[in-house]
Scaffold this active site. Structure first.
Site, PDB file in Angstrom:
ATOM      1  N   LYS A  73       0.817  -1.211   0.000  1.00 45.47           N
ATOM      2  CA  LYS A  73       0.000   0.000   0.000  1.00 45.47           C
ATOM      3  C   LYS A  73       0.857   1.271   0.000  1.00 45.47           C
ATOM      4  O   LYS A  73       2.043   1.254   0.324  1.00 45.47           O
ATOM      5  CB  LYS A  73      -0.986  -0.023   1.164  1.00 45.47           C
ATOM      6  CG  LYS A  73      -2.072  -1.080   0.938  1.00 45.47           C
ATOM      7  CD  LYS A  73      -3.262  -0.949   1.845  1.00 45.47           C
ATOM      8  CE  LYS A  73      -4.355  -1.930   1.410  1.00 45.47           C
ATOM      9  NZ  LYS A  73      -5.534  -1.888   2.286  1.00 45.47           N
ATOM     10  N   ARG A  84      -3.309 -10.261   4.685  1.00 47.83           N
ATOM     11  CA  ARG A  84      -3.674 -10.331   3.267  1.00 47.83           C
ATOM     12  C   ARG A  84      -2.507  -9.791   2.455  1.00 47.83           C
ATOM     13  O   ARG A  84      -2.165  -8.606   2.573  1.00 47.83           O
ATOM     14  CB  ARG A  84      -4.951  -9.524   3.023  1.00 47.83           C
ATOM     15  CG  ARG A  84      -5.490  -9.601   1.603  1.00 47.83           C
ATOM     16  CD  ARG A  84      -6.770  -8.785   1.501  1.00 47.83           C
ATOM     17  NE  ARG A  84      -7.381  -8.875   0.177  1.00 47.83           N
ATOM     18  CZ  ARG A  84      -7.067  -8.091  -0.856  1.00 47.83           C
ATOM     19  NH1 ARG A  84      -6.134  -7.166  -0.709  1.00 47.83           N
ATOM     20  NH2 ARG A  84      -7.663  -8.229  -2.020  1.00 47.83           N
TER      21      ARG A  84
END
Length: 280
Positions: free
Chosen positions: A213, A253
């Protein structure tokens, strides 16, 4: 120490921030899922809608066409499959195709009917903290109340817990996700990661998705401030997976399963050695 489950990401989208549509067609997505499974993924998370900042939504028919054949194939291989969707129609079709987990980034806010679909199927349901769709979620990245972002996410997730339980989802099948990067600025992500306790106190397992991210890209920026490229954030992702394991999360994840699995094996070996020394 119980190690977290490793959820491998299978993006069947042409506009994913993380892999640029490398697995957008059915055959490549299935092959990618099988690779992640061979690398040690406990769960394969199949999604057909990009939730990158600014993304627009596909039609329901498009999303169904992307995910259902992939889920059917991977579940047929014996994989534990989750469907990453905000739509009840897609969740229902995915569960019928063999998925056993519904991973809803909206926590039921985008489509409340998804809660009943998960409940009726007896599926595990992941409710993420969410405030708005990707095309305007940045407008909602404000956390000025008492306790800041941690208190706000805790309180808003508590509301999603109430809604999920009211819809009939079994408490033991409910998982929460702090929603890193969703209506959150970089500092908000770090504050949440530094203080997961209030979220864990809600009484449900936590799934955390930090992989690749943008807040990691900014952390690793070049001297001129250019963020690290998406595909060069894997080491930071793996390091964070170890930190999260030590914090006791239920799952991580990730896009690159092998590095995370290897790191967790190192952590497990260290814990085993410590226990052995204590026994001796």
């Amino acid at each position: 120490m119980a190690l977290p489950l490793v959820m491998g990401v299978v993006n069947v989208t042409p506009d994913s921030f993380s892999d640029g549509g490398q697995h957008a067609d059915e055959a490549s997505a299935i092959a990618h899922g099988r690779r992640l499974l061979a690398e040690g993924a406990d769960i394969l998370d199949v999604g057909g809608e990009s939730t990158r900042p600014g993304a627009t939504r596909p039609l329901v028919e498009e999303e169904l066409g992307r995910v259902v054949p992939v889920i059917s194939a991977l579940a047929g291989d014996g994989a534990v499959v989750s469907v990453d969707t905000m739509r009840h129609e897609v969740a229902a079709a995915a569960l019928a195709a063999g998925a056993t987990i519904v991973n809803d980034v909206s926590g039921g806010l985008a489509d409340p009917g998804i809660l009943r679909v998960a409940a009726d199927a007896g599926a595990t349901y992941v409710a993420m903290h969410w405030r708005a769709h990707a095309d305007h979620m940045a407008d909602f990245a404000t956390y000025d109340g008492p306790g800041g972002v941690v208190a706000a996410v805790r309180d808003e997730l508590a509301q999603r817990v109430e809604a999920a339980l009211a819809a009939g989802i079994a408490p033991e099948r409910l998982v929460l996700d702090p929603g890193l990067g969703f209506a959150k600025r970089g500092r908000h992500n770090w504050e949440l990661l530094a203080d997961l306790g209030p979220l864990q106190a809600l009484g449900h397992p936590l799934l955390v998705g930090a992989s690749r991210k943008s807040f990691l890209g900014r952390l690793l920026a070049d001297a001129d401030g250019t963020p690290r490229a998406v595909d060069e954030r894997e080491d930071a992702t793996t390091a964070l997976s170890v930190v999260l394991a030590q914090a006791g999360v239920w799952g991580v994840r990730v896009h690159h399963v092998r590095s995370t699995r290897d790191a967790l094996r190192v952590l497990a070996a260290l814990e085993t050695a410590r226990e052995g020394r204590a026994d001796g």
